[in-house]
Design a protein around this motif. Structure first.
Motif, mmCIF file in Angstrom:
data_model
loop_
_atom_site.group_PDB
_atom_site.id
_atom_site.type_symbol
_atom_site.label_atom_id
_atom_site.label_comp_id
_atom_site.label_asym_id
_atom_site.label_seq_id
_atom_site.Cartn_x
_atom_site.Cartn_y
_atom_site.Cartn_z
ATOM 1 N N MET A 529 0.770 -1.184 0.231
ATOM 2 C CA MET A 529 -0.189 -0.184 -0.094
ATOM 3 C C MET A 529 0.792 1.262 0.039
ATOM 4 O O MET A 529 0.376 2.469 0.424
ATOM 5 N N GLN A 530 2.266 1.138 -0.393
ATOM 6 C CA GLN A 530 3.047 2.278 -0.308
ATOM 7 C C GLN A 530 2.801 3.159 -1.678
ATOM 8 O O GLN A 530 3.486 4.345 -1.378
ATOM 9 N N LEU A 531 1.866 2.944 -2.447
ATOM 10 C CA LEU A 531 1.614 3.777 -3.266
ATOM 11 C C LEU A 531 0.531 4.763 -3.128
ATOM 12 O O LEU A 531 0.122 5.709 -3.967
ATOM 13 N N HIS A 532 -0.279 4.378 -2.186
ATOM 14 C CA HIS A 532 -1.822 4.970 -1.997
ATOM 15 C C HIS A 532 -1.769 5.228 -0.439
ATOM 16 O O HIS A 532 -3.292 5.440 -0.067
ATOM 17 N N ALA A 533 -0.863 5.482 0.297
ATOM 18 C CA ALA A 533 -1.108 5.799 1.514
ATOM 19 C C ALA A 533 0.392 6.268 2.128
ATOM 20 O O ALA A 533 1.593 6.161 1.682
ATOM 21 N N PRO A 534 0.376 7.304 3.238
ATOM 22 C CA PRO A 534 1.683 7.722 3.646
ATOM 23 C C PRO A 534 2.255 7.003 4.559
ATOM 24 O O PRO A 534 2.584 7.139 5.735
ATOM 25 N N TRP A 535 3.002 5.902 3.786
ATOM 26 C CA TRP A 535 3.790 4.930 4.736
ATOM 27 C C TRP A 535 4.695 5.428 5.535
ATOM 28 O O TRP A 535 5.130 5.100 6.705
ATOM 29 N N ALA A 536 5.574 6.453 5.127
ATOM 30 C CA ALA A 536 6.836 7.007 5.689
ATOM 31 C C ALA A 536 6.298 7.595 7.106
ATOM 32 O O ALA A 536 7.448 7.749 7.953
ATOM 33 N N ALA A 537 5.281 8.062 7.088
ATOM 34 C CA ALA A 537 4.647 8.806 8.350
ATOM 35 C C ALA A 537 4.680 7.966 9.354
ATOM 36 O O ALA A 537 4.759 8.328 10.696
#
Length: 543
Positions: A529-537
């Motif tokens: 889901m790294q393309l569609h949600a703020p994963w780094a946050a």
């Protein structure tokens, strides 16, 4: 991925020029099968904040404009800065983002209620007018959006209240709402886009949207740095790391060296050959998650040596997929039998599994392939297979396909394409000229295989082969109008059977999603889901 409908996700494979040989068989015989990796949705929760993390990406985005978001690297950066109406959750379900709720009062209407108090990175408020402007950008033929396919059945988009947007369809489209979790639903400041024009999304113009991070700096060819937006509206998704620096490292071995040295904290799509070394180094950990991706050899030229479906089927039947999984990705994936992989089955999983198990053209059968080829005319021209050198595993995959083809008298010629030019095949017909076969990763943006099979409909932007079948088109049309998931699955499975029978894509394997994190960092989802949600946050300090 898509550029017309949400291709999401073409993480591009690569391939060095390796002559046909028996190297794959030899390595495969020497390799013992490892245990299936444990799949997780989330890495362990962080206990504190970090000042900075350094993240490796394999190429530089051509643009950070939502409408030009066409590949994994661009998506994985942009998802942390620019959110859409919805976002993906770690289990690949949909959850609210800039829209706090969605209503679907009838099969042709979607109503989005926007959150109050949301601000763009420049401090100006998000309004319904910004949402209308952003969504309509995808409908403008002159705008060049890669996501126009998501809007094919949209009749109108209107602000029906200061914080309400209503989308009316010309015909039912049950996937439209899911697309709002992809770049098709991305929202930018209308004033900024209009002011900057063609400079929007470039190193000179930057972007102005809503997300836990904002663009700090973009040093072309080197790095893109994001800074935490302390005014971000969503406290639950507030960034736990102040600065994220994406460094552009095209050499896979240099990425591994950086990870081991600690100069790079993490990366997606970890080189499978380095997983064991990374996990045993004590520097950090590799995590595996569910993915909607599959890796395919896509047939490009309807007039070339693969124009005959019999030849395509024979080539598919002679590829040793399990050897590719064992050697090239070290067991971190499943055999692939069709374009839409198990990770995309968000409903009716038993029905999709039964259809998957019944597919035979992805089964290794050299003698059967020879017998099949004997029923048609052998191509006289070599099969030009476009590859690039951005991924270490790909030289092995290219060698296997080239060697496999030779066993049945097919000549595969490898064409090495520079990494930064490799992506052009998706948007530039000239870049596809002379290419018969193209190695790529392709997945759905959300857990519905219908999105994948829309790419094969007549006239679709990503229907590179130009396939056209009235029965197929009718099935896809029916599936899009069916809110009953069991009925939708029946239509999709019938369409899948047609595509698989034509072997327009030669499926290879369905990888697990992989991510490496330095031991000092944790928190990001491991699922795709790294393309569609703020994963780094979500990344913060381990201690």
């Amino acid at each position: 991925m898509g550029r017309a409908a949400g291709i999401s996700r073409n993480v591009l494979l690569a391939a060095g020029a390796l002559a046909a040989s028996s190297v794959f068989t030899a390595v495969g015989q020497a390799q013992s099968e490892g245990a299936v990796p444990e799949l997780v949705e989330l890495t362990p929760a962080p206990k504190g904040e970090l000042d900075k993390i350094v993240w490796a990406v394999s190429s530089e985005p051509a643009s950070l404009d939502w409408t030009r978001n066409a590949d994994l690297v661009t998506g994985s950066i942009l998802a942390n800065m620019c959110e859409g109406l919805l976002r993906l959750a770690p289990d690949l379900s949909l959850e609210p983002a800039l829209a706090e709720s969605v209503a679907h009062p009838d099969n042709k209407t979607w109503i989005y209620k926007l959150r109050d108090g949301v601000k763009f990175h420049d401090g100006t408020p998000l309004t319904a007018a910004d949402v209308v402007f952003s969504l309509k950008r995808n409908m403008d033929p002159a705008g060049g959006s890669f996501w126009t396919g998501a809007y094919e059945k949209v009749a109108s988009i209107e602000a029906t209240a200061p914080l309400e947007v209503t989308v009316r369809m010309s015909a039912p489209d049950e996937l439209f709402n899911a697309y709002m979790s992809s770049p098709a639903g991305g929202i930018d400041s209308a004033a900024t886009v209009q002011k900057l024009g063609s400079e929007y999304g470039t190193p000179q113009g930057g972007v102005n949207c809503v997300g836990p991070y904002k663009l700090g700096s973009w040093q072309s060819g080197q790095s893109i740095t994001l800074e935490r937006d302390d005014d971000y509206f969503d406290a639950a998704h507030r960034a736990k790391t102040k600065t994220v620096e994406f460094v552009i490292v095209r050499d896979p071995s240099a990425v591994v060296s950086g990870l081991l040295a600690g100069s790079i904290d993490g990366t997606w799509s970890v080189d499978p050959a380095a997983i064991e070394r990374l996990n045993s180094s004590g520097v950090g950990n590799v995590y595996f998650g569910k993915s909607t991706q599959g890796y395919n050899a896509i047939v490009m030229d309807p007039t070339g040596p693969l124009a005959d479906p019999i030849v395509r089927k024979a080539l598919s039947m002679v590829i040793d997929r399990q050897a590719i999984i064992d050697v090239a990705i070290k067991g971190a994936g499943l055999e692939q039998r069709a374009p839409a992989v198990p990770g995309s089955w968000g409903y009716e999983k038993e029905a999709f599994q039964a259809a998957w198990d019944a597919i035979e053209t992805a089964t290794l059968d050299v003698e059967g392939a020879k017998a099949l080829l004997a029923t048609t005319t052998m191509p006289t021209k070599p099969i030009v297979f476009a590859t690039t050198n951005a991924d270490a595993r790909s030289s092995l995959i290219a060698a296997e396909i080239q060697s496999a083809a030779a066993k049945i008298g097919l000549n595969v010629e490898l064409k090495l394409v520079p990494a930064d030019q490799y992506y052009a095949v998706y948007t530039d017909a000239a870049a596809r000229k002379g290419v018969d076969l193209f190695l790529t990763g392709w997945g759905t943006d959300f857990a519905d295989p219908l999105q994948m099979y829309r790419y094969f409909a007549t006239g679709n932007f990503y229907n590179f082969f130009g396939f056209s079948n009235p029965e197929y088109d009718a099935l896809i049309e029916a599936a899009g109008s069916q809110s009953d998931l069991a009925e939708r699955a029946k239509s999709v499975i019938a369409a899948q059977k047609i595509v698989v029978g034509e072997t327009l894509w030669i499926p290879l394997y369905a990888p697990y999603n992989t991510v490496f994190l330095n031991a000092r960092a944790t928190g990001t989802p491991a699922s795709y889901m790294q393309l569609h949600a703020p994963w780094a946050a979500k990344i913060g300090a381990t201690e």
